[in-house]
Design a protein around this motif. Structure first.
Motif, short mmCIF file in Angstrom:
data_model
loop_
_atom_site.label_atom_id
_atom_site.label_comp_id
_atom_site.label_asym_id
_atom_site.label_seq_id
_atom_site.Cartn_x
_atom_site.Cartn_y
_atom_site.Cartn_z
N LYS A 129 62.00 68.03 -2.69
CA LYS A 129 61.48 68.18 -1.32
C LYS A 129 60.13 68.90 -1.35
N ASP A 130 59.24 68.51 -0.44
CA ASP A 130 57.91 69.10 -0.25
C ASP A 130 56.87 68.67 -1.28
N MET A 131 57.19 67.71 -2.14
CA MET A 131 56.16 67.16 -3.02
C MET A 131 55.23 66.26 -2.21
N VAL A 140 49.10 60.27 1.70
CA VAL A 140 50.12 59.48 2.38
C VAL A 140 51.06 60.37 3.18
N GLY A 141 51.63 61.41 2.54
CA GLY A 141 52.57 62.26 3.24
C GLY A 141 53.26 63.23 2.31
N LYS A 142 54.44 63.70 2.73
CA LYS A 142 55.18 64.72 1.98
C LYS A 142 56.66 64.38 2.00
N ILE A 143 57.33 64.58 0.84
CA ILE A 143 58.76 64.27 0.73
C ILE A 143 59.58 65.26 1.56
N VAL A 144 60.55 64.71 2.31
CA VAL A 144 61.41 65.56 3.15
C VAL A 144 62.88 65.50 2.73
N SER A 152 62.82 60.02 1.04
CA SER A 152 62.14 59.72 2.30
C SER A 152 60.92 60.63 2.43
N VAL A 153 59.86 60.06 2.99
CA VAL A 153 58.57 60.74 3.06
C VAL A 153 58.12 60.80 4.51
N ILE A 154 57.77 61.99 5.00
CA ILE A 154 57.15 62.11 6.31
C ILE A 154 55.68 61.79 6.13
N SER A 155 55.23 60.71 6.75
CA SER A 155 53.86 60.26 6.52
C SER A 155 52.88 61.05 7.38
N MET A 156 51.59 60.80 7.17
CA MET A 156 50.57 61.44 8.00
C MET A 156 50.69 60.99 9.45
N LEU A 157 51.39 59.88 9.68
CA LEU A 157 51.58 59.37 11.04
C LEU A 157 52.79 60.04 11.68
N HIS A 158 52.73 61.35 11.76
CA HIS A 158 53.84 62.16 12.30
C HIS A 158 53.25 63.42 12.92
N PRO A 159 53.72 63.82 14.09
CA PRO A 159 53.16 65.00 14.76
C PRO A 159 53.25 66.28 13.94
N ASN A 210 50.39 73.99 -1.77
CA ASN A 210 51.08 73.54 -2.97
C ASN A 210 51.46 72.07 -2.90
N VAL A 211 50.98 71.37 -1.87
CA VAL A 211 51.36 69.98 -1.67
C VAL A 211 50.37 69.02 -2.31
N TYR A 212 49.08 69.19 -1.98
CA TYR A 212 48.05 68.28 -2.50
C TYR A 212 47.05 69.04 -3.37
N PRO A 213 46.58 68.41 -4.44
CA PRO A 213 45.45 68.96 -5.19
C PRO A 213 44.19 68.87 -4.32
#
Length: 270
Positions: A129-131, A140-144, A152-159, A210-213
């Motif tokens: 989670k949180d990768m 693209v997004g972050k693993i939830v 499952s990944v919460i994409s950038m297309l999310h509030p 800690n999510v994206y370089p």
């Protein structure tokens, strides 16, 4: 209709027994954590296999497009290799802090208020989670959520998706989010008032998480917009990632995440 009623009347006791059995099993599962967790994992695996089969068929009919994308990506890699030796050495050392895990998108939504993806890698592949998740074009997004074989990944297309960004031309920081209901555009918030972003200005990840370089592409400024804050400006951003055509992504593992999180925990306790 008459035959259906006769069938129900004839087998009414059997049908009633089966319905009661199903209800009892569901009540038992949802009241016992272990059984509930196993059922959830089973459901995720079944759904994942169905989505993957569908995706395999779609990919078969998009082989030409995939080859074009791979060719373009190889060209970008060749360009990176031709940079100056010192710059290349610096980047090589830095990116040793991250591991990139390739995955395939098997389900994706772009028109909902809360959008998610499902990818074909999971706990067995080292996902947690949180990768962060990126593609060859940008974030693209972050693993939830993670099961054994899928995530499952919460994409950038999310509030709830907010990314710390940096302007490449002046190094100033801002935040990027999505509230436009259009999968191609997002919003840049918290732009200092003395800045005057122009159309085409580029934003990349700041690296302050800690999510994206750092320096992962986010998008380019499309136009300035009205801000809800009197202390900051805001702008419309064109995402570099086309979420409607996502097929191949990379999951980012920050190798030093536990050590960094430990430092933050110590600071909060002081």
């Amino acid at each position: 209709m008459y035959n259906l009623l006769r069938f129900i009347e004839k087998y009414s006791n059997t049908l009633l027994f089966l319905i009661l059995e199903v209800i009892c099993i569901l009540m038992l599962i949802y009241n016992l954590p272990y059984q509930k967790r196993e059922l959830t994992n089973f459901g995720n695996n079944v759904a994942g296999k169905i989505f993957k089969t569908k995706t395999n068929w779609n990919n078969y009919f998009h082989l030409k497009d995939e080859n074009i994308i791979l060719t373009e990506h190889n060209a970008e890699l060749m360009s990176m290799l031709s940079q100056q030796q010192n710059d290349s050495l610096h980047k090589t050392i830095y990116h040793q802090n991250y591991r990139y895990i390739p995955a395939q998108v098997i389900n994706n939504s772009i028109y909902r208020h809360n959008n998610y993806l499902v990818i074909d890698k999971g706990r067995k592949d080292g996902l947690k989670k949180d990768m962060g998740v990126i593609c060859e074009k940008g974030i693209v997004g972050k693993i939830v959520n993670v099961s054994d074989n899928y995530a499952s990944v919460i994409s950038m297309l999310h509030p709830y998706s907010i990314v710390s960004a940096r302007f490449t031309n002046n190094q100033h920081l801002a935040n990027v989010s999505w509230n436009t209901r259009n999968y191609r555009y997002g919003t840049v918030n918290d732009i200092p008032l003395h800045l005057n972003p122009q159309k085409g200005d580029t934003l990349v990840t700041s690296g302050f998480s800690n999510v994206y370089p750092p320096d992962i592409m986010i998008g380019t400024i499309e136009e300035m917009t009205d801000s809800e804050s009197k202390d900051f400006n805001s702008a419309k951003i064109l995402f570099s990632t086309n979420f409607s055509t996502l097929r191949h992504v990379f999951v980012i593992e920050n190798i030093n995440k536990n050590e960094i999180d430990s430092l933050f925990t110590q600071m909060k306790d002081e």
